[in-house]
Write a protein that holds these residues in place. Structure first.
Motif, PDB file in Angstrom:
ATOM      1  N   GLN A  66       0.827  -1.199   0.000  1.00 56.19           N
ATOM      2  CA  GLN A  66       0.000   0.000   0.000  1.00 56.19           C
ATOM      3  C   GLN A  66       0.868   1.258   0.000  1.00 56.19           C
ATOM      4  OE1 GLN A  66      -2.561  -0.388   3.402  1.00 56.19           O
ATOM      5  NE2 GLN A  66      -3.888  -1.882   2.396  1.00 56.19           N
ATOM      6  N   ARG A  67       1.934   1.258   0.806  1.00 54.98           N
ATOM      7  CA  ARG A  67       2.839   2.422   0.835  1.00 54.98           C
ATOM      8  C   ARG A  67       3.446   2.685  -0.540  1.00 54.98           C
ATOM      9  NH1 ARG A  67       4.816  -0.381   5.287  1.00 54.98           N
ATOM     10  NH2 ARG A  67       3.903   0.340   7.214  1.00 54.98           N
ATOM     11  N   ARG A  68       3.894   1.613  -1.197  1.00 55.40           N
ATOM     12  CA  ARG A  68       4.498   1.778  -2.530  1.00 55.40           C
ATOM     13  C   ARG A  68       3.471   2.275  -3.537  1.00 55.40           C
ATOM     14  NH1 ARG A  68       6.803  -3.578  -1.795  1.00 55.40           N
ATOM     15  NH2 ARG A  68       5.515  -4.195  -3.547  1.00 55.40           N
ATOM     16  N   PHE A  69       2.242   1.767  -3.449  1.00 53.25           N
ATOM     17  CA  PHE A  69       1.192   2.209  -4.362  1.00 53.25           C
ATOM     18  C   PHE A  69       0.893   3.696  -4.154  1.00 53.25           C
ATOM     19  CE2 PHE A  69      -3.177   3.202  -5.396  1.00 53.25           C
ATOM     20  CZ  PHE A  69      -3.269   2.733  -6.687  1.00 53.25           C
ATOM     21  N   ILE A  70       0.757   4.102  -2.903  1.00 54.55           N
ATOM     22  CA  ILE A  70       0.464   5.511  -2.605  1.00 54.55           C
ATOM     23  C   ILE A  70       1.592   6.407  -3.101  1.00 54.55           C
ATOM     24  CG2 ILE A  70       0.195   7.182  -0.718  1.00 54.55           C
ATOM     25  CD1 ILE A  70      -1.346   4.893   0.773  1.00 54.55           C
ATOM     26  N   ALA A  71       2.835   5.992  -2.888  1.00 57.66           N
ATOM     27  CA  ALA A  71       3.984   6.777  -3.358  1.00 57.66           C
ATOM     28  C   ALA A  71       3.965   6.890  -4.877  1.00 57.66           C
ATOM     29  CB  ALA A  71       5.282   6.140  -2.885  1.00 57.66           C
ATOM     30  N   LEU A  72       3.690   5.792  -5.569  1.00 55.85           N
ATOM     31  CA  LEU A  72       3.616   5.806  -7.030  1.00 55.85           C
ATOM     32  C   LEU A  72       2.512   6.734  -7.506  1.00 55.85           C
ATOM     33  CD1 LEU A  72       4.637   4.533  -9.716  1.00 55.85           C
ATOM     34  CD2 LEU A  72       2.850   2.803  -9.411  1.00 55.85           C
ATOM     35  N   ASP A  73       1.368   6.670  -6.855  1.00 57.95           N
ATOM     36  CA  ASP A  73       0.242   7.523  -7.236  1.00 57.95           C
ATOM     37  C   ASP A  73       0.569   8.995  -7.018  1.00 57.95           C
ATOM     38  OD1 ASP A  73      -2.405   8.037  -8.142  1.00 57.95           O
ATOM     39  OD2 ASP A  73      -3.086   8.193  -6.059  1.00 57.95           O
ATOM     40  N   ARG A  74       1.228   9.305  -5.929  1.00 61.11           N
ATOM     41  CA  ARG A  74       1.597  10.704  -5.646  1.00 61.11           C
ATOM     42  C   ARG A  74       2.650  11.215  -6.621  1.00 61.11           C
ATOM     43  NH1 ARG A  74       1.670  10.547   0.958  1.00 61.11           N
ATOM     44  NH2 ARG A  74      -0.591  10.634   1.193  1.00 61.11           N
TER      45      ARG A  74
END
Length: 67
Positions: free
Chosen positions: A15-23
């Protein structure tokens, strides 16, 4: 086999990696649902779901309930 807590930690890291990618670059619906072969999101949904289902299975075993 990983423990339930290890699986949960893996899901949180995903989830952290996904959020970082999205940001950083944004994630469109096409990229999320139909990612390209080399995409950071390739297999993301399946891997996350597999991990989540394993957590559910382990939780049921831990409590002695039927899933």
């Amino acid at each position: 086999m990983s423990t339930k807590q290890e699986k949960i930690e893996k899901m949180l890291e995903m989830q952290r990696r996904f959020i970082a990618l999205d940001r950083e670059q944004g994630v469109g619906m096409d990229e999320y649902f139909l990612p390209d072969e080399g995409s950071d999101l390739n297999n993301y949904r399946q891997d996350y779901m597999d991990c989540a289902m394993e957590v559910v299975k382990l939780a049921h075993e831990e409590k002695g309930s039927k899933n």
